[in-house]
Every structure is written in C-alpha cells, then in structure tokens.
Design a protein around this motif. Sequence first.
Motif, short mmCIF file in Angstrom:
data_model
loop_
_atom_site.label_atom_id
_atom_site.label_comp_id
_atom_site.label_asym_id
_atom_site.label_seq_id
_atom_site.Cartn_x
_atom_site.Cartn_y
_atom_site.Cartn_z
N PHE A 198 48.47 40.85 45.81
CA PHE A 198 49.13 42.01 46.64
C PHE A 198 50.82 40.94 46.62
N ILE A 199 51.65 41.57 46.08
CA ILE A 199 52.87 41.04 46.81
C ILE A 199 53.50 39.55 47.66
N ALA A 200 52.60 40.62 48.31
CA ALA A 200 53.41 39.73 49.49
C ALA A 200 52.83 37.77 49.46
N PRO B 46 43.84 51.21 42.59
CA PRO B 46 43.44 50.60 41.64
C PRO B 46 43.88 48.81 41.41
N PHE B 47 43.34 47.99 41.38
CA PHE B 47 43.69 46.50 40.96
C PHE B 47 45.01 46.43 41.60
N PHE B 48 45.75 45.56 41.61
CA PHE B 48 47.32 45.15 41.97
C PHE B 48 48.14 45.40 40.50
N LYS B 49 48.87 45.70 40.21
CA LYS B 49 49.35 45.27 39.39
C LYS B 49 49.97 43.64 38.66
N PRO B 50 49.65 43.45 37.73
CA PRO B 50 50.33 41.92 37.56
C PRO B 50 51.53 41.42 38.00
N ILE B 51 52.09 41.13 38.77
CA ILE B 51 53.09 40.34 39.56
C ILE B 51 54.37 39.82 38.31
N ASN B 52 53.03 39.36 37.03
CA ASN B 52 54.37 38.62 35.94
C ASN B 52 54.60 39.77 35.65
N GLU B 53 54.51 41.13 35.17
CA GLU B 53 54.67 42.17 34.10
C GLU B 53 56.06 43.45 35.42
N MET B 54 56.13 42.43 36.55
CA MET B 54 57.17 43.33 37.33
C MET B 54 58.57 42.57 37.44
N PRO B 55 60.14 43.05 37.70
CA PRO B 55 60.97 43.13 37.45
C PRO B 55 61.72 42.03 37.72
#
Length: 372
Positions: free
Chosen positions: A83-85, A319-328
């Motif tokens: 999670f992003i946190a 869904p599972f968390f989106k990979p953080i390395n793909e966030m802008p």
Amino acid sequence: MKEIPLSVPHLNGNELEYVKECLDTNWVSSAGKYVDKFENDLSEYTGSKNAVATVNGTAAIHTALKILGVEAGDKVLVPALTFIASVNPVAYCGATPIFVDSELDTYNMDPAKLEEKIKELRKKDQKPKAVIVVHLFGQPAKIKEIAEICDKYDVYLIEDATESLGSKYNEQMTGTFGDIGCFSFNGNKLITTGGGGMLVTDNNQWAEKARYLTTQAKDDAVQFIHNEVGYNYRLTNIQAAMGVAQLEQIDEFIEKKREINNFYYENLNLLDGITVTRELDNVYSNYWLSTILVDENEFGMDSKSLYKKLRNEGIMVRPFFKPINEMPMYIDNSFSGENTKKLWEEGICLPSSVNIKREEMVYIIESIKNII
C-alpha cells in the motif's frame, strides 16, 4: 444477497463502555488513562519494551524514519508491492525509495533480492539508510533473514506490520524483529480505533524521541517552547479506549480469520487455476485478508475480469496493490520486478471480515464456480 464488504470492524466488546467513560469524564483528547493503557497493553501483547500511540500507521512510519535520521538524499529500500502508505513517508523525509521485488510464496520482500540491491547501491557509494519491510495481508515476510541482512550491512530496519498484528515468525511477533515496528488500527484492520497507529521499539531513547516528535516537540509545554519541528501525531483517549476493548478480543478475531482462510482453502484451492494463500511452515499468519492468485490459462479468465464480475455480484473483492514503481510520483523504469508484476496481475483479496457469515462465504465460492 446483500453486498458483502471486504473487511469491516467488529465492535462486540467493551468499546461502548470505555468510550462512554471518556465522555463522562471529559478525557476525550490526546491525554487520558486509555492512551497509556493501550500503549502498555500492546507493548505486552507484542513483547516489545515500548509502544507509542500515533494518529495512524502512516504517522508511525514517518516518525520511525525521523527517529532513525532519514533525510533528503538518503536511500530507503522498500517493496514495490505494498500500500502506498508504506512508501509515502520516505518522500515526506525527502529521501528516495529504492524498490525491491517480492517473493511469490509470501508476497513480501525477497531477502536475496534485497541483499543484491544493497550490494548494488554500495558499489555506487550509495549505502542505504534504512529498509522498510511489509508483512502484506498479514503474511509474515522472511523477517529473520531480512534482519540478518540489515545487520550485516549496518542498515536500519523498519517493520511495517500494519496488516500483521498477531502474526508470528518462528514464534516471535511481527513488528519486533527490526529497530522499529509500526502498526495501524484503521477501520479495516484486525483491530480498530477508527484511525490510529502504534510504534514499538526496544530502544528507550527512540521511544522517548517518538513521544517528543508526535506531541509537537514540546520542550516547555507551558511557555510553548519548541526547539525542533514536531508533529500533531498523538492518538486521542477516545480512540485508545476503543483500542483497549478491541485488543481484549484479538485472539478471538485471529481465530476467526484463520477459520475464514481455511474455508476458502478447502473450497477454492480445488479449482483449476486458483491458489489460496497459505502460511509457510515456520510462520503463524493472522490472515488479515484471505487472498487468491488466478492463473488465466488454467482458470480460463484473468483476475481482473473475475474481480469485476464478483463486484457486479455484490462481492467487494479487490485486486492486489498496483506496483508503486509504476505510479507517476515514483516511476522507476529501471526496476523490473517480475514477481511484483505477476502478483499484481493475478492477485485478488476476498471478503474477510471477522463477522462474515458462513452463507456469505458459500455465496462467494459458488459465485466463483458459476462464473467459470
């Protein structure tokens, strides 16, 4: 059937009695007996020497980073699947998150790939300041191995145990292997205070520093003297009262979560292309969320399609968390993360509330079978 939520609170103990006491006595803010009691109770439960309550789990992670001296220019190793946190507090400090791939069996940070990344950074004369390891969905990471790696390379270790309160690795509670452990009591967690978090550590000086930073860094509370930047990160007495009542029920909650996972496993793991997450031999999971992996070729449908169809049936999977390395704000094209990508593509979290009914779980299982 009515909508089945993913994970909701179960307030069936002394919550009302304890909160009413706060209201009756006017102890409703960040001071009061329940703040101290919640800290002491959680310290005893986890086996940590110190516990410091915070306004949420994110604040606990941010405070931990500040205590360990993480600042602008530092590198902090983090999982890409979380999670992003878990990652945002690194940015709060002006530091740079460096992503590490996950394992397919635990979904958590891969110790071997962590060591590879540390060696890679050291060759560039960029020794990382800290590692944040996450025990995702309540499944313990291989934390003993990770702790040994951090000790070997003299890197601080923070455990994001916000989803794994009560989980154990080799009979030891998650959150107590690293320098500092962090917990969350958000509304969807195993126990809740509505919001809220906790920082635990065996280091007495760090615990005192945490209390100092989370209460606006007051050097003289009467004359309003502050010698460094602090934060309004303390938990309220009302929230702590809920936490005390919830913690009284935690063993019952974990037992129920484990029953839920067993039921899913017994009924879904038989289906082609469905793998229900299970704990490894040397760990004890609180199974905060029961999760599955969906193999598109064997199941006949990818996880995203199944997710959408189940949501249309009123089953609030996610869904599972989106990979953080793909966030802008954190995009990192140099990070491959094959396992992270696979888990994101195949993973689904199933409804796992403590108070979920057997007929609701049967409905979920039958819905999955009917879809295929």
